[in-house]
Each structure stands twice: as C-alpha cells, then as structure tokens.
Design a protein around this motif. Structure first.
Motif, mmCIF file in Angstrom:
data_model
loop_
_atom_site.group_PDB
_atom_site.id
_atom_site.type_symbol
_atom_site.label_atom_id
_atom_site.label_comp_id
_atom_site.label_asym_id
_atom_site.label_seq_id
_atom_site.Cartn_x
_atom_site.Cartn_y
_atom_site.Cartn_z
ATOM 1 N N PRO A 1 25.541 3.765 -23.096
ATOM 2 C CA PRO A 1 24.366 2.988 -22.685
ATOM 3 C C PRO A 1 24.541 2.438 -21.271
ATOM 4 C CG PRO A 1 25.016 2.391 -24.908
ATOM 5 C CD PRO A 1 26.112 3.266 -24.362
ATOM 6 N N VAL A 2 23.442 2.334 -20.558
ATOM 7 C CA VAL A 2 23.486 1.870 -19.172
ATOM 8 C C VAL A 2 24.136 0.496 -19.066
ATOM 9 C CG1 VAL A 2 22.081 1.191 -17.192
ATOM 10 C CG2 VAL A 2 21.493 3.253 -18.488
ATOM 11 N N ALA A 3 23.778 -0.408 -19.990
ATOM 12 C CA ALA A 3 24.339 -1.768 -19.939
ATOM 13 C C ALA A 3 25.854 -1.743 -20.088
ATOM 14 C CB ALA A 3 23.708 -2.632 -21.027
ATOM 15 N N ASP A 4 26.367 -0.888 -20.974
ATOM 16 C CA ASP A 4 27.818 -0.796 -21.162
ATOM 17 C C ASP A 4 28.488 -0.195 -19.933
ATOM 18 O OD1 ASP A 4 27.394 -1.835 -23.650
ATOM 19 O OD2 ASP A 4 27.631 0.070 -24.725
ATOM 20 N N ALA A 5 27.850 0.825 -19.346
ATOM 21 C CA ALA A 5 28.402 1.436 -18.141
ATOM 22 C C ALA A 5 28.464 0.428 -16.999
ATOM 23 C CB ALA A 5 27.566 2.647 -17.739
ATOM 24 N N LEU A 6 27.397 -0.360 -16.868
ATOM 25 C CA LEU A 6 27.369 -1.370 -15.814
ATOM 26 C C LEU A 6 28.444 -2.420 -16.027
ATOM 27 C CD1 LEU A 6 25.905 -2.346 -13.283
ATOM 28 C CD2 LEU A 6 24.322 -3.604 -14.755
ATOM 29 N N THR A 7 28.654 -2.818 -17.277
ATOM 30 C CA THR A 7 29.693 -3.802 -17.591
ATOM 31 C C THR A 7 31.068 -3.279 -17.209
ATOM 32 O OG1 THR A 7 28.390 -4.748 -19.394
ATOM 33 C CG2 THR A 7 30.767 -5.122 -19.442
ATOM 34 N N ARG A 8 31.337 -2.026 -17.508
ATOM 35 C CA ARG A 8 32.639 -1.435 -17.168
ATOM 36 C C ARG A 8 32.852 -1.406 -15.657
ATOM 37 N NH1 ARG A 8 33.700 3.762 -21.194
ATOM 38 N NH2 ARG A 8 33.215 2.699 -23.162
ATOM 39 N N ILE A 9 31.780 -1.077 -14.941
ATOM 40 C CA ILE A 9 31.890 -1.042 -13.478
ATOM 41 C C ILE A 9 32.154 -2.434 -12.918
ATOM 42 C CG2 ILE A 9 30.621 -0.604 -11.343
ATOM 43 C CD1 ILE A 9 29.157 1.643 -12.854
ATOM 44 N N LEU A 10 31.361 -3.398 -13.385
ATOM 45 C CA LEU A 10 31.467 -4.755 -12.832
ATOM 46 C C LEU A 10 32.753 -5.449 -13.236
ATOM 47 C CD1 LEU A 10 27.775 -6.002 -13.204
ATOM 48 C CD2 LEU A 10 28.926 -5.097 -11.183
ATOM 49 N N ASP A 11 33.356 -5.033 -14.367
ATOM 50 C CA ASP A 11 34.630 -5.633 -14.779
ATOM 51 C C ASP A 11 35.723 -5.382 -13.751
ATOM 52 O OD1 ASP A 11 33.669 -6.778 -17.065
ATOM 53 O OD2 ASP A 11 34.330 -5.179 -18.419
ATOM 54 N N GLY A 12 35.586 -4.305 -12.988
ATOM 55 C CA GLY A 12 36.595 -3.989 -11.988
ATOM 56 C C GLY A 12 36.244 -4.464 -10.590
ATOM 57 N N VAL A 13 35.144 -5.186 -10.470
ATOM 58 C CA VAL A 13 34.693 -5.642 -9.158
ATOM 59 C C VAL A 13 35.199 -7.059 -8.896
ATOM 60 C CG1 VAL A 13 32.690 -6.221 -7.759
ATOM 61 C CG2 VAL A 13 32.668 -4.160 -9.178
ATOM 62 N N LYS A 14 35.741 -7.275 -7.737
ATOM 63 C CA LYS A 14 36.185 -8.613 -7.332
ATOM 64 C C LYS A 14 35.435 -9.027 -6.070
ATOM 65 C CE LYS A 14 40.867 -8.067 -9.148
ATOM 66 N NZ LYS A 14 42.324 -8.092 -8.817
ATOM 67 N N PRO A 15 35.117 -10.308 -5.946
ATOM 68 C CA PRO A 15 34.418 -10.767 -4.730
ATOM 69 C C PRO A 15 35.264 -10.507 -3.483
ATOM 70 C CG PRO A 15 34.363 -12.454 -6.447
ATOM 71 C CD PRO A 15 35.330 -11.408 -6.901
ATOM 72 N N LEU A 16 34.606 -10.136 -2.427
ATOM 73 C CA LEU A 16 35.293 -9.965 -1.153
ATOM 74 C C LEU A 16 35.636 -11.328 -0.559
ATOM 75 C CD1 LEU A 16 33.061 -7.149 0.383
ATOM 76 C CD2 LEU A 16 35.322 -6.888 -0.646
ATOM 77 N N GLY A 17 36.469 -11.323 0.450
ATOM 78 C CA GLY A 17 36.800 -12.566 1.128
ATOM 79 C C GLY A 17 35.598 -13.137 1.864
ATOM 80 N N SER A 18 35.795 -14.237 2.550
ATOM 81 C CA SER A 18 34.686 -14.899 3.235
ATOM 82 C C SER A 18 35.035 -15.154 4.688
ATOM 83 C CB SER A 18 34.330 -16.215 2.543
ATOM 84 O OG SER A 18 35.404 -17.138 2.637
ATOM 85 N N GLU A 19 34.001 -15.423 5.467
ATOM 86 C CA GLU A 19 34.174 -15.761 6.869
ATOM 87 C C GLU A 19 33.071 -16.724 7.277
ATOM 88 O OE1 GLU A 19 33.570 -12.500 9.524
ATOM 89 O OE2 GLU A 19 31.975 -11.620 8.312
ATOM 90 N N ALA A 20 33.351 -17.551 8.261
ATOM 91 C CA ALA A 20 32.352 -18.474 8.796
ATOM 92 C C ALA A 20 31.714 -17.827 10.012
ATOM 93 C CB ALA A 20 32.992 -19.803 9.175
ATOM 94 N N ILE A 21 30.372 -17.719 10.005
ATOM 95 C CA ILE A 21 29.674 -17.081 11.115
ATOM 96 C C ILE A 21 28.531 -17.982 11.584
ATOM 97 C CG2 ILE A 21 30.248 -14.763 10.316
ATOM 98 C CD1 ILE A 21 27.401 -14.522 9.277
ATOM 99 N N ALA A 22 28.094 -17.736 12.805
ATOM 100 C CA ALA A 22 26.997 -18.512 13.380
ATOM 101 C C ALA A 22 25.680 -18.166 12.694
ATOM 102 C CB ALA A 22 26.898 -18.235 14.878
#
Length: 251
Positions: free
Chosen positions: A5-26
């Motif tokens: 199912p699409v929802a299960d596939a999406l969950t598997r993908i997002l389980d391996g996703v981590k937020p990227l770092g951050s930066e301060a910009i103008a």
C-alpha cells in the motif's frame, strides 16, 4: 505477491529520512526555504498606537458636544511624531500610520472637520477610540509569528521583517544529482535522430528537488552507458559527487 500500500511504502521511506542541518541566512535569501526555528517577534506591531486615517488626534471629551472648536497645536506624521501631551481644547493634525500623541484617544477623519488657519471645527460625531490601531494589534513582542517547518512564501518574509528578524534559521538545501543514460536520449537543444528522444528530466525542477527547494549539482548524461554497464551507476562518478543528499538514476 500483493502490492505494498502507498501509505506503508511512504512510511518505510520516511523512516529513513533525517532532517538536514540548518543555517542562518538573510531575509532576502530566505524565499522558498524551510524554517528550522520558529520566528519570535522582537517588538510589537504596530509598535505604538497608530492612526488608521488622515485627520486630527483629539481628546474625545472635547468633541462630545458638536460643533466643537479646537486649536490645531501641531502635527504627527509617519516617522515624525508629535512629542508633547495633547492639552484640553487642542487638536493635532495626524496622517495615516503616524503615532497618536499622548493625551489623545480618538482620531477624527478630516472629512468630518472644517479648518481655517489653526482653528478646527469638528462637525460630525466620532466614537471614542475610533480610527486608532492599538500597539500590538497585529502581534506582540514574544509572539511566535512563524512556526518551524514552514516553507517561506513572500508574505512570510514580510511578516518576519515586521517582527524585526534580520536573519532566519532554515534547513540546508538538499543537494541532488541526476544521472541519466540511454542511447535514445539527447539533451534539449541537441540534434536528435529520427529514432531518438529528448531528455526531459534534467531541466525539470521536480526531477532533481528544485521544486522542493533542492539544489542540482553537475548534471550527468551518457548515451549508451546503461547498455555497456548493465544499468550500474558508475563508481568513478559516484566518488566524484560524495556530498550529495540524493542521487537519482534515470533514462
């Protein structure tokens, strides 16, 4: 074998996703970026009681009985407020956006007055407190005006500016590289044979993350590569681009 199912596939993908770092910009570079930290107002907006109309700042007690005759004692304009107290029987000429001077509690619009020199006659009634935007009406100092995770639109940039934020902390842009192969593909603008097609993925923002704020690095296309190497992404080229957050192979 049943399809996932699409929802299960999406969950598997997002389980391996981590937020990227951050930066301060103008602020001027922040459009379409994703906030890593909430934006908190550093001042009230408006920062003072401001006139919503062109007219005269008065004490309401002086204009309850009409017609009322007042003396114009000064002027308040945007960036040039009237700094004295409004005395009984006085009126201050005021322009839209200007600070309402201390002692005044009402702005009478100019259409409800007649003026001759420094003598002002108020001819129509005005409710107490009318035509004044109180300090902090839009937001107060300390209010959260933008939540973390928001994708910044032009109006959000304006809101952050109003909150007196010169810089914003946003997520780093994902760096994406697209490898494409195929004897049948030619880059746009190239000479395609009758048995060839144009490569559409490289210039399309959605194919490399550009539609989601990503950056494409070093587009790569090699005709005939897949046939000779059985679809493998070349290790030599993998080592050339080690810092990318996402690689995509197409053809």
């Amino acid at each position: 074998m049943a399809l996932l199912p699409v929802a299960d596939a999406l969950t598997r993908i997002l389980d391996g996703v981590k937020p990227l770092g951050s930066e301060a910009i103008a602020l001027e570079r922040a459009a379409d970026r994703v906030l890593a930290e909430a934006v908190v107002a550093r001042r009230d907006q408006p920062p003072f009681p401001a006139s919503a109309m062109d007219g005269y700042a008065v004490r309401h007690a002086d204009v309850e009985a009409l017609p009322a005759t007042l003396r114009v004692a000064g002027m308040s304009a945007a960036g040039h407020g009237y700094r004295k107290m409004v005395e009984p029987g006085a009126a201050i000429r005021i322009l839209t956006g200007a600070p309402v001077p201390a002692g005044a509690d009402t702005v009478v619009i100019q259409e409800n007055t007649r003026r001759e020199g420094d003598t002002l006659t108020v001819v129509n009634p005005t409710l107490k407190g009318r035509n004044i935007r109180r300090a902090g009406l839009d937001f107060a100092k300390g209010d959260t005006v933008l939540e973390a995770g928001a994708r910044l639109r032009p109006r959000d940039i304006g809101l952050a500016a109003a909150a007196n934020a010169a810089k914003l902390r946003v997520r780093m842009k994902p760096r994406v590289i697209l490898f494409t192969t195929g004897d049948e593909l030619v880059l746009p603008g190239g000479r395609a044979r009758p048995d060839q097609n144009l490569l559409l993925e490289q210039p399309c923002p959605c194919s490399h993350g550009g539609g989601a704020g990503g950056e494409r690095h070093q587009p790569w296309h090699r005709a005939g590569y897949a046939g000779r190497h059985q679809g493998r992404c070349p290790q030599r080229d993998e080592r050339r681009y080690p810092a990318h957050d996402r690689r995509r192979l197409g053809g």
